[in-house]
Design an enzyme around this catalytic site. Structure first.
Site, PDB file in Angstrom:
ATOM      1  N   CYS A   5       8.795 -25.246  -7.374  1.00 37.62           N
ATOM      2  CA  CYS A   5       7.392 -25.490  -7.704  1.00 37.62           C
ATOM      3  C   CYS A   5       7.036 -24.522  -8.828  1.00 37.62           C
ATOM      4  CB  CYS A   5       6.541 -25.219  -6.463  1.00 37.62           C
ATOM      5  SG  CYS A   5       4.773 -25.260  -6.764  1.00 37.62           S
ATOM      6  N   CYS A   9       6.060 -29.164 -14.142  1.00 39.49           N
ATOM      7  CA  CYS A   9       5.646 -29.366 -12.750  1.00 39.49           C
ATOM      8  C   CYS A   9       6.704 -30.276 -12.159  1.00 39.49           C
ATOM      9  CB  CYS A   9       4.273 -30.034 -12.681  1.00 39.49           C
ATOM     10  SG  CYS A   9       3.845 -30.585 -11.011  1.00 39.49           S
ATOM     11  N   HIS A  25       6.637 -32.308  -9.860  1.00 41.13           N
ATOM     12  CA  HIS A  25       6.200 -33.670  -9.524  1.00 41.13           C
ATOM     13  C   HIS A  25       6.387 -34.638 -10.709  1.00 41.13           C
ATOM     14  CE1 HIS A  25       4.202 -31.845  -6.054  1.00 41.13           C
ATOM     15  NE2 HIS A  25       3.861 -33.048  -5.621  1.00 41.13           N
ATOM     16  N   ASP A  43       8.292 -26.550  -2.060  1.00 39.63           N
ATOM     17  CA  ASP A  43       7.344 -27.070  -3.055  1.00 39.63           C
ATOM     18  C   ASP A  43       6.028 -27.348  -2.323  1.00 39.63           C
ATOM     19  OD1 ASP A  43       6.393 -28.151  -5.569  1.00 39.63           O
ATOM     20  OD2 ASP A  43       6.578 -30.134  -4.690  1.00 39.63           O
ATOM     21  N   SER A  44       4.987 -27.585  -3.110  1.00 38.92           N
ATOM     22  CA  SER A  44       3.703 -27.923  -2.498  1.00 38.92           C
ATOM     23  C   SER A  44       3.716 -29.340  -1.925  1.00 38.92           C
ATOM     24  CB  SER A  44       2.603 -27.819  -3.547  1.00 38.92           C
ATOM     25  OG  SER A  44       2.846 -28.773  -4.562  1.00 38.92           O
ATOM     26  N   GLU A  65       1.652 -37.816  -5.204  1.00 40.66           N
ATOM     27  CA  GLU A  65       1.614 -37.630  -3.743  1.00 40.66           C
ATOM     28  C   GLU A  65       1.134 -38.899  -3.035  1.00 40.66           C
ATOM     29  OE1 GLU A  65       2.519 -35.094  -1.600  1.00 40.66           O
ATOM     30  OE2 GLU A  65       3.379 -33.950  -3.241  1.00 40.66           O
TER      31      GLU A  65
HETATM   32  N1  DGL Z   1       5.193 -29.397  -7.946  1.00 39.13           N
HETATM   33  C1  DGL Z   1       4.403 -28.285  -8.215  1.00 39.13           C
HETATM   34  C2  DGL Z   1       4.670 -27.584  -9.505  1.00 39.13           C
HETATM   35  O1  DGL Z   1       5.770 -27.680  -9.999  1.00 39.13           O
HETATM   36  C3  DGL Z   1       3.035 -28.168  -7.666  1.00 39.13           C
HETATM   37  C4  DGL Z   1       2.031 -29.160  -7.986  1.00 39.13           C
HETATM   38  C5  DGL Z   1       0.739 -28.870  -7.268  1.00 39.13           C
HETATM   39  O2  DGL Z   1       0.778 -28.682  -6.051  1.00 39.13           O
HETATM   40  O3  DGL Z   1      -0.306 -28.827  -7.921  1.00 39.13           O
HETATM   41  O4  DGL Z   1       3.823 -26.910 -10.034  1.00 39.13           O
END
Ligand code: DGL
Length: 270
Positions: free
Chosen positions: A72, A184, A186, A9-10, A151
């Site tokens: 992600c 997402c 997150h 993931d990012s 984050e």
């Molecule tokens: N968690 C990620 C997603 O599902 C990436 C969020 C990001 O880095 O902008 O898209």
């Protein structure tokens, strides 16, 4: 098969998928990489996300993974097809599983999708949902303020509620969605706030559970499930700050001794 499953993931978002993998596949060993230093991916150009994703994948391939979970949505939207075409291990993304779950839950076929700018602009959810049922009405919305907040470890409190409320207002006011996809990884970390704002009549869908189910099915099919007695030792890597990563990982995964390692990948030019 005694090899780990790679999860990328990012940043910390993929931990929401990792926790489901650990719950549904408790014998499997995970290697997790979060590219926290270059997070967020959402506002970045497609080519950049593709390059960064490949750099994460290369890092994990060197650690001999048996399967890759792209935890992600942004990376899934831009790279899933090419990863599948070029890698000789199974690759699972998070968009298809999220779309499937939403369709299962929705009664009125009005589904909301929230995600990063990249995911929303790619229309990947629109395509995935319409492929299953083209009568579905979709309202999507990019929420660029959510990922930086997560984050930074801001997951509760008045300021966080205010951001979530202001961001989701257009979706809440105008439409009659009964199901909302957290597009997402997150966003499940903000799920309670999102549920508060949207109301209890809206089903909130995180793709982690269904993704883990898919991982289990595909590994079973490929005869790659581990069935020995080893106690799994998961590994966590981040390209960014260890402190917040560890804190979120420990809380979310309920493992107080998690200690990630800091790594450098690619050229880290950004
Ligand atoms: N968690 C990620 C997603 O599902 C990436 C969020 C990001 O880095 O902008 O898209």
């Amino acid at each position: 098969m005694d090899k780990p499953i790679g999860v990328i993931d990012s940043g910390v978002g993929g931990l929401t998928v990792a926790s489901e993998l650990m719950r549904q596949l408790p014998k499997e060993q995970l290697i997790y990489l979060g590219d926290t230093l270059r997070c967020p991916y959402g506002p970045r150009p497609k080519e950049e996300v593709i390059q960064y994703t490949w750099e994460m994948v290369d890092f994990l391939l060197k650690r001999d993974i048996k399967m890759l979970v792209v935890a992600c949505n942004t990376a899934t939207a831009y790279t899933l097809d090419q990863l599948r075409a070029e890698l000789d291990i199974p690759v699972i993304g998070v968009i298809q599983p999220g779309a499937r779950t939403a369709i299962k839950m929705s009664q009125n076929l009005r589904i909301g999708v929230i995600g990063t700018e990249g995911t929303i602009n790619s229309k990947a959810y629109q395509k995935a949902l319409k492929n299953i049922n083209n009568k579905i009405r979709i309202n999507d919305l990019a929420c660029p303020r959510f990922v930086p907040m997560v984050e930074d470890g801001i997951l509760t409190g008045e300021d966080a509620y205010h951001v979530v409320y202001e961001t989701l207002k257009p979706l809440k006011d105008k439409n009659h969605i009964d199901t909302l996809i957290l597009g997402c990884t997150h966003y499940p970390l903000l799920k309670d706030l999102i549920q508060d704002v949207m109301g209890t009549h809206v089903h909130i869908i995180s793709s982690g559970e269904e993704t883990a189910r898919e991982v289990s099915t595909i590994m079973g099919y490929h005869k790659k499930l581990y069935n020995g007695e080893r106690i799994p030792e998961h590994k966590f890597y981040t390209t960014g700050r260890l402190h917040v990563f560890d804190q979120i990982a420990r809380n979310w995964l309920e493992q107080p001794d998690i200690s990630a390692e800091n790594v450098h990948i690619g050229q880290l030019s950004f």
